[in-house]
Design an enzyme around this catalytic site. Structure first.
Site, PDB file in Angstrom:
ATOM      1  N   HIS A   1       0.851  -1.190   0.000  1.00  0.00           N
ATOM      2  CA  HIS A   1       0.000   0.000   0.000  1.00  0.00           C
ATOM      3  C   HIS A   1       0.885   1.238   0.000  1.00  0.00           C
ATOM      4  O   HIS A   1       2.011   1.220   0.494  1.00  0.00           O
ATOM      5  CB  HIS A   1      -0.881  -0.031   1.251  1.00  0.00           C
ATOM      6  CG  HIS A   1      -1.927   1.029   1.319  1.00  0.00           C
ATOM      7  ND1 HIS A   1      -1.654   2.329   1.681  1.00  0.00           N
ATOM      8  CD2 HIS A   1      -3.277   0.984   1.097  1.00  0.00           C
ATOM      9  CE1 HIS A   1      -2.760   3.037   1.667  1.00  0.00           C
ATOM     10  NE2 HIS A   1      -3.758   2.250   1.310  1.00  0.00           N
TER      11      HIS A   1
ATOM     12  N   ASP B   1       2.888  -3.844   8.373  1.00  0.00           N
ATOM     13  CA  ASP B   1       1.648  -3.113   8.110  1.00  0.00           C
ATOM     14  C   ASP B   1       0.496  -4.063   8.409  1.00  0.00           C
ATOM     15  O   ASP B   1       0.212  -4.983   7.643  1.00  0.00           O
ATOM     16  CB  ASP B   1       1.632  -2.653   6.653  1.00  0.00           C
ATOM     17  CG  ASP B   1       0.306  -1.997   6.251  1.00  0.00           C
ATOM     18  OD1 ASP B   1      -0.589  -1.865   7.105  1.00  0.00           O
ATOM     19  OD2 ASP B   1       0.179  -1.631   5.068  1.00  0.00           O
TER      20      ASP B   1
ATOM     21  N   GLN C   1      -4.669  -4.653   7.345  1.00  0.00           N
ATOM     22  CA  GLN C   1      -5.625  -5.645   6.848  1.00  0.00           C
ATOM     23  C   GLN C   1      -5.603  -6.948   7.644  1.00  0.00           C
ATOM     24  O   GLN C   1      -6.327  -7.884   7.300  1.00  0.00           O
ATOM     25  CB  GLN C   1      -5.339  -5.947   5.371  1.00  0.00           C
ATOM     26  CG  GLN C   1      -5.447  -4.749   4.447  1.00  0.00           C
ATOM     27  CD  GLN C   1      -6.861  -4.212   4.322  1.00  0.00           C
ATOM     28  OE1 GLN C   1      -7.837  -4.902   4.632  1.00  0.00           O
ATOM     29  NE2 GLN C   1      -6.992  -2.970   3.876  1.00  0.00           N
TER      30      GLN C   1
ATOM     31  N   LYS D   1     -10.755   0.436  10.182  1.00  0.00           N
ATOM     32  CA  LYS D   1     -10.893  -0.825   9.450  1.00  0.00           C
ATOM     33  C   LYS D   1     -11.358  -1.964  10.353  1.00  0.00           C
ATOM     34  O   LYS D   1     -11.589  -3.071   9.877  1.00  0.00           O
ATOM     35  CB  LYS D   1      -9.574  -1.187   8.764  1.00  0.00           C
ATOM     36  CG  LYS D   1      -9.164  -0.212   7.655  1.00  0.00           C
ATOM     37  CD  LYS D   1      -7.900  -0.659   6.972  1.00  0.00           C
ATOM     38  CE  LYS D   1      -7.370   0.403   6.004  1.00  0.00           C
ATOM     39  NZ  LYS D   1      -8.226   0.595   4.829  1.00  0.00           N
TER      40      LYS D   1
ATOM     41  N   CYS E   1      -4.488   2.005  -4.012  1.00  0.00           N
ATOM     42  CA  CYS E   1      -3.306   2.576  -3.334  1.00  0.00           C
ATOM     43  C   CYS E   1      -2.075   1.681  -3.435  1.00  0.00           C
ATOM     44  O   CYS E   1      -1.087   1.921  -2.738  1.00  0.00           O
ATOM     45  CB  CYS E   1      -3.606   2.892  -1.867  1.00  0.00           C
ATOM     46  SG  CYS E   1      -4.837   4.185  -1.651  1.00  0.00           S
TER      47      CYS E   1
END
Length: 412
Positions: free
Chosen positions: A125, A202, A205, A228, A366
Protein backbone atom coordinates in the site's frame (compact mmCIF):
# COMPACT_ATOMS: atom_id res chain seq x y z
CA UNK A 1 -24.70 -24.27 9.87
CA UNK A 2 -23.75 -20.59 9.66
CA UNK A 3 -20.75 -19.53 11.72
CA UNK A 4 -22.28 -16.17 12.63
CA UNK A 5 -25.85 -14.86 12.83
CA UNK A 6 -25.39 -11.99 10.40
CA UNK A 7 -28.92 -10.63 10.71
CA UNK A 8 -28.55 -10.39 14.48
CA UNK A 9 -25.15 -8.73 14.17
CA UNK A 10 -26.52 -6.17 11.72
CA UNK A 11 -28.90 -4.92 14.40
CA UNK A 12 -25.86 -3.36 16.08
CA UNK A 13 -25.02 -1.24 13.03
CA UNK A 14 -26.99 1.93 12.24
CA UNK A 15 -25.82 1.81 8.61
CA UNK A 16 -27.94 -1.32 8.29
CA UNK A 17 -30.80 -0.58 10.68
CA UNK A 18 -31.25 2.89 9.17
CA UNK A 19 -31.85 1.19 5.83
CA UNK A 20 -29.29 3.26 4.00
CA UNK A 21 -29.69 3.04 0.24
CA UNK A 22 -27.66 3.84 -2.87
CA UNK A 23 -29.46 4.74 -6.08
CA UNK A 24 -32.71 3.71 -4.44
CA UNK A 25 -31.46 0.19 -3.79
CA UNK A 26 -30.69 -1.47 -0.44
CA UNK A 27 -27.02 -1.00 0.38
CA UNK A 28 -24.69 -3.95 -0.27
CA UNK A 29 -21.40 -2.94 1.36
CA UNK A 30 -18.45 -4.82 -0.11
CA UNK A 31 -15.70 -2.25 0.47
CA UNK A 32 -14.60 -3.33 3.93
CA UNK A 33 -10.89 -3.30 3.11
CA UNK A 34 -11.32 0.45 2.68
CA UNK A 35 -13.34 1.07 5.84
CA UNK A 36 -15.92 -0.65 8.01
CA UNK A 37 -19.24 0.27 9.56
CA UNK A 38 -19.39 1.27 13.22
CA UNK A 39 -21.60 -0.52 15.78
CA UNK A 40 -23.71 1.40 18.29
CA UNK A 41 -21.32 0.42 21.06
CA UNK A 42 -18.57 2.47 19.41
CA UNK A 43 -20.81 5.46 18.75
CA UNK A 44 -22.10 5.38 22.32
CA UNK A 45 -18.58 5.30 23.74
CA UNK A 46 -17.59 8.34 21.70
CA UNK A 47 -20.79 10.21 22.50
CA UNK A 48 -20.31 9.46 26.20
CA UNK A 49 -17.02 11.34 26.08
CA UNK A 50 -18.55 14.32 24.27
CA UNK A 51 -21.77 14.41 26.30
CA UNK A 52 -20.56 13.61 29.81
CA UNK A 53 -16.77 13.33 30.06
CA UNK A 54 -15.23 16.04 27.85
CA UNK A 55 -11.83 17.07 29.10
CA UNK A 56 -8.28 17.24 27.85
CA UNK A 57 -5.92 14.54 29.03
CA UNK A 58 -2.75 15.13 31.10
CA UNK A 59 -3.75 18.75 31.50
CA UNK A 60 -5.97 19.28 34.52
CA UNK A 61 -5.98 18.87 38.28
CA UNK A 62 -9.67 18.09 38.39
CA UNK A 63 -11.88 15.02 38.23
CA UNK A 64 -12.87 15.16 34.54
CA UNK A 65 -9.27 15.33 33.37
CA UNK A 66 -8.23 12.58 35.74
CA UNK A 67 -11.04 10.36 34.45
CA UNK A 68 -9.95 11.02 30.87
CA UNK A 69 -6.41 9.99 31.81
CA UNK A 70 -7.73 6.76 33.30
CA UNK A 71 -9.88 6.00 30.25
CA UNK A 72 -6.97 6.56 27.87
CA UNK A 73 -4.75 4.22 29.83
CA UNK A 74 -7.55 1.65 30.00
CA UNK A 75 -7.74 1.86 26.21
CA UNK A 76 -3.97 1.47 25.93
CA UNK A 77 -4.21 -1.65 28.07
CA UNK A 78 -7.00 -2.93 25.82
CA UNK A 79 -4.94 -2.40 22.66
CA UNK A 80 -1.90 -4.02 24.30
CA UNK A 81 -3.93 -7.09 25.19
CA UNK A 82 -5.41 -7.16 21.67
CA UNK A 83 -1.90 -7.36 20.19
CA UNK A 84 -0.23 -9.44 22.92
CA UNK A 85 2.01 -6.53 23.91
CA UNK A 86 2.91 -4.48 26.97
CA UNK A 87 1.09 -1.22 27.63
CA UNK A 88 4.29 0.81 27.42
CA UNK A 89 4.79 -0.51 23.87
CA UNK A 90 1.54 0.95 22.52
CA UNK A 91 1.44 4.41 20.93
CA UNK A 92 -1.83 6.01 19.83
CA UNK A 93 -1.58 7.35 16.28
CA UNK A 94 -3.91 8.71 13.62
CA UNK A 95 -3.91 5.29 11.93
CA UNK A 96 -1.63 2.90 10.08
CA UNK A 97 -0.32 5.71 7.88
CA UNK A 98 0.55 7.80 10.92
CA UNK A 99 2.25 4.82 12.53
CA UNK A 100 4.36 4.02 9.48
CA UNK A 101 5.42 7.64 9.15
CA UNK A 102 6.39 7.70 12.82
CA UNK A 103 8.61 4.66 12.27
CA UNK A 104 10.07 6.15 9.10
CA UNK A 105 10.85 9.62 10.40
CA UNK A 106 11.33 8.78 14.07
CA UNK A 107 13.44 5.66 13.71
CA UNK A 108 14.71 5.16 10.17
CA UNK A 109 15.69 8.77 9.50
CA UNK A 110 17.97 8.67 12.53
CA UNK A 111 19.44 5.21 12.00
CA UNK A 112 19.97 4.86 8.24
CA UNK A 113 22.93 6.13 6.26
CA UNK A 114 24.13 6.13 2.69
CA UNK A 115 24.37 2.61 1.33
CA UNK A 116 21.83 1.11 3.72
CA UNK A 117 18.83 -0.68 2.25
CA UNK A 118 15.08 -0.71 2.87
CA UNK A 119 13.23 -3.80 1.61
CA UNK A 120 9.57 -3.59 0.57
CA UNK A 121 7.48 -5.35 -2.09
CA UNK A 122 5.68 -4.36 -5.27
CA UNK A 123 2.35 -5.21 -3.60
CA UNK A 124 2.58 -2.68 -0.74
CA UNK A 125 0.00 0.00 0.00
CA UNK A 126 1.16 3.58 -0.62
CA UNK A 127 1.43 4.14 3.14
CA UNK A 128 4.12 1.46 3.24
CA UNK A 129 5.92 2.83 0.19
CA UNK A 130 5.94 6.63 0.07
CA UNK A 131 7.44 7.26 3.55
CA UNK A 132 10.31 4.91 2.63
CA UNK A 133 10.86 6.72 -0.67
CA UNK A 134 11.27 9.96 1.27
CA UNK A 135 13.56 8.44 3.87
CA UNK A 136 15.73 6.97 1.12
CA UNK A 137 16.10 10.43 -0.41
CA UNK A 138 16.96 12.02 2.93
CA UNK A 139 19.49 9.38 4.01
CA UNK A 140 20.83 8.22 0.63
CA UNK A 141 19.64 4.73 1.48
CA UNK A 142 18.42 2.39 -1.25
CA UNK A 143 14.92 0.99 -1.83
CA UNK A 144 14.92 -2.66 -2.92
CA UNK A 145 12.09 -5.10 -3.53
CA UNK A 146 11.26 -8.63 -2.49
CA UNK A 147 10.07 -10.44 -5.62
CA UNK A 148 6.50 -11.70 -5.69
CA UNK A 149 5.87 -15.33 -6.55
CA UNK A 150 3.71 -16.24 -9.55
CA UNK A 151 0.51 -15.68 -7.52
CA UNK A 152 1.61 -12.32 -6.15
CA UNK A 153 2.58 -13.55 -2.71
CA UNK A 154 5.64 -12.47 -0.70
CA UNK A 155 7.40 -15.63 0.48
CA UNK A 156 10.16 -16.22 3.05
CA UNK A 157 12.23 -17.79 0.29
CA UNK A 158 12.07 -14.66 -1.84
CA UNK A 159 12.85 -12.47 1.15
CA UNK A 160 15.90 -14.62 1.84
CA UNK A 161 17.05 -14.07 -1.76
CA UNK A 162 16.55 -10.30 -1.56
CA UNK A 163 18.01 -9.49 1.86
CA UNK A 164 21.72 -8.77 2.31
CA UNK A 165 24.21 -7.23 4.72
CA UNK A 166 23.12 -3.71 3.72
CA UNK A 167 19.45 -4.31 4.58
CA UNK A 168 18.47 -2.42 7.72
CA UNK A 169 14.67 -2.34 7.45
CA UNK A 170 12.18 -4.86 6.07
CA UNK A 171 8.66 -3.42 5.85
CA UNK A 172 5.86 -5.64 4.55
CA UNK A 173 2.11 -6.08 4.86
CA UNK A 174 0.79 -8.91 7.00
CA UNK A 175 -2.18 -9.23 4.63
CA UNK A 176 -2.11 -7.63 1.19
CA UNK A 177 -4.86 -5.09 0.61
CA UNK A 178 -5.36 -6.04 -3.06
CA UNK A 179 -4.68 -9.77 -3.38
CA UNK A 180 -5.40 -10.68 0.24
CA UNK A 181 -2.53 -13.08 0.80
CA UNK A 182 -1.66 -13.68 4.46
CA UNK A 183 2.11 -13.56 4.76
CA UNK A 184 4.35 -15.44 7.14
CA UNK A 185 5.64 -12.40 9.01
CA UNK A 186 7.02 -14.58 11.79
CA UNK A 187 9.37 -16.13 9.24
CA UNK A 188 10.05 -12.68 7.77
CA UNK A 189 11.04 -11.35 11.19
CA UNK A 190 13.40 -14.28 11.80
CA UNK A 191 15.11 -13.68 8.46
CA UNK A 192 15.33 -9.91 9.05
CA UNK A 193 16.86 -10.40 12.50
CA UNK A 194 19.37 -12.95 11.22
CA UNK A 195 20.66 -10.20 8.92
CA UNK A 196 20.60 -7.44 11.54
CA UNK A 197 17.52 -5.69 10.14
CA UNK A 198 14.33 -4.64 11.90
CA UNK A 199 10.91 -5.95 10.86
CA UNK A 200 8.06 -3.48 10.30
CA UNK A 201 4.57 -4.90 9.74
CA UNK A 202 1.65 -3.11 8.11
CA UNK A 203 -1.24 -4.71 9.98
CA UNK A 204 -4.05 -2.60 8.54
CA UNK A 205 -5.63 -5.64 6.85
CA UNK A 206 -4.76 -8.24 9.49
CA UNK A 207 -5.69 -6.75 12.88
CA UNK A 208 -9.43 -6.49 12.00
CA UNK A 209 -9.67 -10.08 10.85
CA UNK A 210 -7.52 -12.41 12.98
CA UNK A 211 -5.87 -12.80 16.34
CA UNK A 212 -2.54 -11.02 16.54
CA UNK A 213 0.34 -11.82 18.88
CA UNK A 214 3.22 -9.47 18.17
CA UNK A 215 5.48 -11.30 20.61
CA UNK A 216 4.99 -14.54 18.74
CA UNK A 217 5.50 -12.79 15.39
CA UNK A 218 8.63 -11.16 16.88
CA UNK A 219 8.18 -8.07 14.70
CA UNK A 220 9.80 -4.84 15.82
CA UNK A 221 6.96 -2.51 14.78
CA UNK A 222 3.32 -3.24 13.94
CA UNK A 223 0.69 -0.69 12.91
CA UNK A 224 -3.07 -0.75 12.39
CA UNK A 225 -6.02 1.61 11.86
CA UNK A 226 -9.17 1.77 13.95
CA UNK A 227 -11.58 2.52 11.12
CA UNK A 228 -10.89 -0.83 9.45
CA UNK A 229 -11.99 -2.75 12.58
CA UNK A 230 -15.31 -1.01 13.26
CA UNK A 231 -13.66 1.86 15.12
CA UNK A 232 -13.55 5.59 14.39
CA UNK A 233 -11.55 7.27 11.68
CA UNK A 234 -8.45 9.21 12.69
CA UNK A 235 -7.26 6.76 15.34
CA UNK A 236 -4.95 3.76 15.32
CA UNK A 237 -2.01 2.33 17.16
CA UNK A 238 1.65 1.54 16.76
CA UNK A 239 3.30 -1.32 18.60
CA UNK A 240 7.05 -1.18 19.02
CA UNK A 241 9.44 -3.26 21.07
CA UNK A 242 10.22 -0.99 23.98
CA UNK A 243 13.99 -0.99 23.52
CA UNK A 244 13.48 0.11 19.90
CA UNK A 245 10.83 2.66 20.77
CA UNK A 246 13.33 4.10 23.21
CA UNK A 247 15.73 4.60 20.27
CA UNK A 248 13.01 6.38 18.27
CA UNK A 249 12.67 10.15 18.18
CA UNK A 250 9.32 11.95 18.26
CA UNK A 251 7.73 12.54 14.88
CA UNK A 252 5.70 15.43 16.32
CA UNK A 253 6.73 17.82 19.07
CA UNK A 254 4.54 19.93 21.32
CA UNK A 255 2.50 19.85 24.48
CA UNK A 256 2.25 16.73 26.56
CA UNK A 257 5.31 14.86 25.30
CA UNK A 258 8.07 16.87 26.99
CA UNK A 259 9.45 17.05 30.52
CA UNK A 260 10.86 20.56 30.22
CA UNK A 261 12.44 23.02 27.83
CA UNK A 262 14.31 26.27 28.30
CA UNK A 263 15.33 29.44 26.48
CA UNK A 264 18.66 27.95 25.48
CA UNK A 265 16.87 25.46 23.22
CA UNK A 266 17.35 22.46 25.45
CA UNK A 267 14.41 20.09 25.77
CA UNK A 268 13.86 16.70 27.35
CA UNK A 269 11.08 14.32 26.37
CA UNK A 270 9.01 11.78 28.23
CA UNK A 271 9.79 8.08 27.78
CA UNK A 272 7.71 5.99 25.34
CA UNK A 273 4.84 5.88 24.65
CA UNK A 274 3.97 9.43 25.79
CA UNK A 275 6.99 10.77 23.91
CA UNK A 276 5.09 10.15 20.68
CA UNK A 277 1.71 11.59 21.70
CA UNK A 278 2.24 15.33 21.35
CA UNK A 279 -0.71 17.68 21.61
CA UNK A 280 -4.33 16.97 22.38
CA UNK A 281 -5.08 13.39 21.50
CA UNK A 282 -8.16 12.10 19.68
CA UNK A 283 -9.72 11.24 23.03
CA UNK A 284 -13.14 10.34 21.64
CA UNK A 285 -11.41 8.21 19.02
CA UNK A 286 -9.44 6.40 21.71
CA UNK A 287 -12.69 5.69 23.56
CA UNK A 288 -14.19 4.41 20.31
CA UNK A 289 -11.16 2.27 19.48
CA UNK A 290 -11.40 0.49 22.83
CA UNK A 291 -15.11 -0.12 22.29
CA UNK A 292 -14.47 -1.46 18.79
CA UNK A 293 -11.83 -3.92 19.98
CA UNK A 294 -14.09 -5.12 22.78
CA UNK A 295 -16.92 -5.54 20.28
CA UNK A 296 -14.78 -7.68 17.96
CA UNK A 297 -13.60 -9.76 20.91
CA UNK A 298 -17.21 -10.32 21.97
CA UNK A 299 -17.91 -11.86 18.56
CA UNK A 300 -14.60 -13.73 18.44
CA UNK A 301 -11.69 -13.12 16.07
CA UNK A 302 -11.53 -16.81 15.20
CA UNK A 303 -15.20 -16.79 14.20
CA UNK A 304 -14.72 -13.60 12.19
CA UNK A 305 -11.82 -15.16 10.30
CA UNK A 306 -13.71 -18.39 9.64
CA UNK A 307 -16.82 -16.51 8.48
CA UNK A 308 -14.81 -14.44 6.00
CA UNK A 309 -13.04 -17.53 4.68
CA UNK A 310 -16.43 -19.15 4.10
CA UNK A 311 -17.66 -16.10 2.19
CA UNK A 312 -14.50 -16.06 0.09
CA UNK A 313 -14.92 -19.71 -0.88
CA UNK A 314 -18.58 -19.11 -1.75
CA UNK A 315 -17.73 -16.09 -3.90
CA UNK A 316 -14.97 -17.91 -5.78
CA UNK A 317 -17.27 -20.85 -6.55
CA UNK A 318 -19.98 -18.51 -7.84
CA UNK A 319 -17.51 -16.54 -9.97
CA UNK A 320 -16.40 -19.75 -11.69
CA UNK A 321 -19.77 -19.69 -13.46
CA UNK A 322 -19.14 -16.15 -14.78
CA UNK A 323 -17.16 -16.80 -18.00
CA UNK A 324 -16.12 -13.19 -18.60
CA UNK A 325 -14.71 -12.65 -15.09
CA UNK A 326 -11.00 -12.86 -14.35
CA UNK A 327 -10.19 -13.44 -10.68
CA UNK A 328 -6.65 -12.50 -9.64
CA UNK A 329 -6.52 -14.04 -6.17
CA UNK A 330 -8.68 -17.15 -6.01
CA UNK A 331 -6.26 -18.90 -3.65
CA UNK A 332 -5.64 -16.08 -1.17
CA UNK A 333 -6.72 -16.44 2.44
CA UNK A 334 -8.40 -13.12 3.25
CA UNK A 335 -11.99 -12.16 2.46
CA UNK A 336 -10.92 -10.15 -0.58
CA UNK A 337 -11.85 -10.96 -4.18
CA UNK A 338 -10.02 -8.94 -6.84
CA UNK A 339 -11.39 -9.32 -10.34
CA UNK A 340 -12.22 -7.77 -13.70
CA UNK A 341 -15.02 -8.24 -16.21
CA UNK A 342 -13.84 -8.76 -19.76
CA UNK A 343 -14.41 -5.72 -21.95
CA UNK A 344 -15.51 -3.44 -19.09
CA UNK A 345 -13.14 -0.96 -17.49
CA UNK A 346 -13.04 -1.37 -13.69
CA UNK A 347 -14.37 2.12 -12.85
CA UNK A 348 -17.24 1.71 -15.33
CA UNK A 349 -18.14 -1.62 -13.72
CA UNK A 350 -18.02 -0.08 -10.24
CA UNK A 351 -20.33 2.73 -11.37
CA UNK A 352 -22.72 0.15 -12.73
CA UNK A 353 -22.61 -1.79 -9.46
CA UNK A 354 -23.43 1.45 -7.66
CA UNK A 355 -26.66 1.65 -9.66
CA UNK A 356 -27.55 -1.69 -8.11
CA UNK A 357 -26.75 -0.48 -4.59
CA UNK A 358 -23.43 -2.37 -4.48
CA UNK A 359 -20.28 -0.68 -3.15
CA UNK A 360 -17.04 -2.21 -4.38
CA UNK A 361 -13.63 -0.61 -4.87
CA UNK A 362 -12.16 0.04 -8.31
CA UNK A 363 -8.79 1.29 -9.48
CA UNK A 364 -5.34 0.53 -8.11
CA UNK A 365 -6.29 0.44 -4.41
CA UNK A 366 -3.31 2.58 -3.33
CA UNK A 367 -0.97 -0.22 -4.50
CA UNK A 368 0.24 1.55 -7.62
CA UNK A 369 3.20 -0.71 -8.35
CA UNK A 370 1.06 -3.86 -8.47
CA UNK A 371 -0.86 -3.32 -11.76
CA UNK A 372 2.25 -4.01 -13.81
CA UNK A 373 2.55 -7.40 -12.08
CA UNK A 374 -1.15 -8.14 -12.70
CA UNK A 375 -0.82 -6.89 -16.28
CA UNK A 376 -3.89 -4.68 -15.98
CA UNK A 377 -4.46 -0.98 -15.41
CA UNK A 378 -7.11 -1.35 -12.71
CA UNK A 379 -9.17 -3.96 -10.90
CA UNK A 380 -12.39 -4.37 -8.96
CA UNK A 381 -12.17 -5.41 -5.32
CA UNK A 382 -14.99 -6.88 -3.24
CA UNK A 383 -14.02 -7.27 0.41
CA UNK A 384 -16.07 -8.98 3.11
CA UNK A 385 -16.51 -8.61 6.85
CA UNK A 386 -18.40 -10.48 9.53
CA UNK A 387 -21.65 -8.59 8.86
CA UNK A 388 -21.72 -9.70 5.22
CA UNK A 389 -23.64 -12.75 4.06
CA UNK A 390 -23.90 -15.00 1.03
CA UNK A 391 -26.94 -12.91 0.01
CA UNK A 392 -24.61 -9.97 -0.57
CA UNK A 393 -22.46 -12.13 -2.83
CA UNK A 394 -25.52 -13.40 -4.71
CA UNK A 395 -26.56 -9.80 -5.45
CA UNK A 396 -23.05 -9.05 -6.72
CA UNK A 397 -23.02 -12.15 -8.93
CA UNK A 398 -26.42 -11.28 -10.39
CA UNK A 399 -25.16 -7.79 -11.20
CA UNK A 400 -22.03 -9.22 -12.86
CA UNK A 401 -24.18 -11.48 -15.01
CA UNK A 402 -26.18 -8.49 -16.26
CA UNK A 403 -23.33 -6.00 -16.50
CA UNK A 404 -22.70 -6.30 -20.22
CA UNK A 405 -26.34 -5.72 -21.21
CA UNK A 406 -26.63 -2.71 -18.90
CA UNK A 407 -23.42 -1.05 -20.08
CA UNK A 408 -24.21 -1.72 -23.75
CA UNK A 409 -27.49 0.16 -23.29
CA UNK A 410 -25.83 2.90 -21.25
CA UNK A 411 -23.16 3.73 -23.84
CA UNK A 412 -25.43 3.57 -26.91
Amino acid sequence: MAILDVEKIRQDFPMFTNRVQMQGKPLVWLDNSSTTFKPRQVLEAMNRYYEFETSNSHRGDYDLSYQADLKIEEARKCVASFLGAKEKEIVFTSGATGGLNLVAYGYALRHLKEGDEILISQAEHASNVLPWFEIAKLTQAKISYVSLDEEGRVTPGNLEKAINEHTKIVSLAHVGNVLGYTHDVKAFAAIAHQHGAIMVVDGAQSAPHMKIDVKDLDCDFYVFSGHKLCGPTGIGALYGKYEILDQTAPFLSGGGMNVKFSCDGQASFLPPPLRFEAGTQNVAGIYGLKAAIEYLQSIGLDKIKAHEEELKRYAIEKLKDCPKVTVYNASSEAGIVTFNIEGIFAQDAATYFNSKGIAVRSGQHCAKMLPSFLNTVATLRASFYFYNSTKDIDILIDAINHAEDYLDAYFI
